[in-house]
Design a protein around this motif. Structure first.
Motif, PDB file in Angstrom:
ATOM      1  N   SER A  40       0.763  -1.281  -0.063  1.00 37.34           N
ATOM      2  CA  SER A  40       0.055   0.003  -0.154  1.00 37.34           C
ATOM      3  C   SER A  40       0.815   1.258  -0.037  1.00 37.34           C
ATOM      4  O   SER A  40       0.399   2.261  -0.244  1.00 37.34           O
ATOM      5  CB  SER A  40      -0.935   0.079   1.214  1.00 37.34           C
ATOM      6  N   THR A  41       2.056   1.108   0.366  1.00 28.45           N
ATOM      7  CA  THR A  41       2.990   2.358   0.329  1.00 28.45           C
ATOM      8  C   THR A  41       4.168   2.291  -0.704  1.00 28.45           C
ATOM      9  O   THR A  41       4.880   1.486  -0.869  1.00 28.45           O
ATOM     10  CB  THR A  41       3.789   2.468   1.816  1.00 28.45           C
TER      11      THR A  41
ATOM     12  N   ALA B 152       4.507   1.064   6.304  1.00 27.74           N
ATOM     13  CA  ALA B 152       4.114   2.505   5.754  1.00 27.74           C
ATOM     14  C   ALA B 152       5.379   3.241   6.313  1.00 27.74           C
ATOM     15  O   ALA B 152       5.359   4.360   5.447  1.00 27.74           O
ATOM     16  CB  ALA B 152       3.044   3.040   6.748  1.00 27.74           C
TER      17      ALA B 152
ATOM     18  N   ARG C 254      -0.328   5.875  -0.518  1.00 26.57           N
ATOM     19  CA  ARG C 254       0.605   6.714   0.181  1.00 26.57           C
ATOM     20  C   ARG C 254       2.003   6.477  -0.066  1.00 26.57           C
ATOM     21  O   ARG C 254       2.344   5.584  -0.351  1.00 26.57           O
ATOM     22  CB  ARG C 254       0.130   6.775   1.897  1.00 26.57           C
TER      23      ARG C 254
ATOM     24  N   ALA D 161       5.754   6.815   1.644  1.00 26.21           N
ATOM     25  CA  ALA D 161       6.581   6.855   2.965  1.00 26.21           C
ATOM     26  C   ALA D 161       7.803   7.990   2.941  1.00 26.21           C
ATOM     27  O   ALA D 161       8.143   8.159   1.943  1.00 26.21           O
ATOM     28  CB  ALA D 161       7.280   5.541   3.202  1.00 26.21           C
TER      29      ALA D 161
END
Length: 335
Positions: free
Chosen positions: A187-188, A245, A320, A322
């Motif tokens: 997800s990152t 993350a 997103r 990092a």
């Protein structure tokens, strides 16, 4: 203790055992009666019979062998049938017991590259198996035009004591449907100077080009070796995504998807994606394994959106980014 007392004790014990045996017999009779009422005679027999043995290695191997026979026969039959012309009915007779109804074309057309895409045993009775096999072939649709299309045909093949026969002419069917993607855990998006991205980039350079010491990037128990001979001269445009993350700023384990564009003598080749499991060892990130498939969200979720970045590299579009942080490249180790 007198002899008379001992006889009384023995008699009491005998009566106790007889009473226990009667209770046990009554329980068994009750169970049998219940089974008979609920399931009939078969239920009673099944309750006291030994379960049938499961499939053995030999039976499994024999089944696989018969499926391969049917698949090979189906490939040859589809190519022969679709490429036959009106003067080649004898060729079809080698596969079909009953000649097909209808006419054959006056001229043959090229049919190549047969691939079995699906097969299943549709019937098994006595010593006869019937296999349904779907074969994909490349077919020239118009004479004199170099235009090929991949078409799909289903064939029913009987296998009896090693002898094979097609039960009917092939049937044109639709190709396998394209499925939906599954949501991945990466997800990152990791900045190029983040700990995970730097180690992943160095790992791919050593793995794919042979430039660099692979032992710097893998754990001692990873059993990962550089490709020999090296298929590429360099690796560029590496992108990294992770389920961490912070992309390795903290933590001890991360699932990472690294995608890179290899080159051969300066020529760009299609991008490659590697799902990795990375761990922190003595404060340094290293690759523990190249995973057989990308890390999926748990529970598994069907994705309704675009899974890949532009260019369909295979990595997910991260939600997103990092923060970057310089990575400490692991020191050389001896695997």
């Amino acid at each position: 203790m007198s002899a008379e007392s001992m006889r009384k004790d023995s008699g009491t014990e005998l009566l106790r055992r007889m009473a226990a045996r009667r209770r046990r017999d009554n329980i068994v009779v009750t169970i049998v009666a219940i089974l008979a009422v609920l399931g009939g005679g078969h239920a009673v027999i099944d309750a006291f019979s030994t379960p049938p043995p499961g499939p053995s290695d030999n039976s499994t191997i024999a089944l696989i062998s018969r499926s391969r026979l049917a698949e090979a026969f189906a490939r040859e039959f589809v190519v022969t049938y679709l490429s036959a012309n009106a003067g080649q009915r004898d060729r079809i007779a080698d596969f079909l017991s009953t000649p097909p109804q209808g006419t054959l074309p006056a001229t043959s057309r090229p049919v190549t590259d047969p691939i079995v895409v699906y097969s299943t045993r549709s019937l098994s009775e006595s010593n006869v198996d019937v296999w349904t096999v779907t074969v994909s072939v490349r077919v020239v649709r118009r004479a004199g035009v170099a235009e090929e299309a991949r078409e799909y045909y289903r064939v029913a093949v009987s296998v009896m004591e090693g002898r094979l026969r097609a039960l009917a002419a092939p049937a044109a069917v639709a190709p396998p449907a394209r499925g939906l993607g599954l949501a991945l855990r990466y997800s990152t998006a990791c900045a190029t100077d983040s700990p995970l991205a730097q180690v992943a980039a160095g790992f791919l350079q050593a793995l794919l080009t042979g430039n660099g010491d692979l032992a710097r990037y893998v754990t001692t128990d990873s059993v990962i070796e550089s490709l020999r001979p090296a298929p590429f001269s360099t690796v560029e445009q590496t992108t990294t995504a992770s389920d961490d993350a912070e992309c390795g700023v903290r933590g001890d384990q991360a699932q990472v998807m690294v995608t890179a564009t290899p080159k051969v003598d300066g020529a760009v080749t299609p991008a490659l994606s590697y799902p990795l499991t990375m761990v922190r060892v003595a404060g340094q990130w290293q690759v523990r394994s190249m995973d057989p498939f990308p890390a999926l969200q748990v529970p598994v979720v069907v994705s309704s959106g675009q899974q890949g970045r532009e260019g369909n590299t295979g990595s997910v579009t991260p939600t997103r980014t990092a923060p970057s942080s310089a990575a400490q490249i692991p020191s050389a180790t001896q695997n």
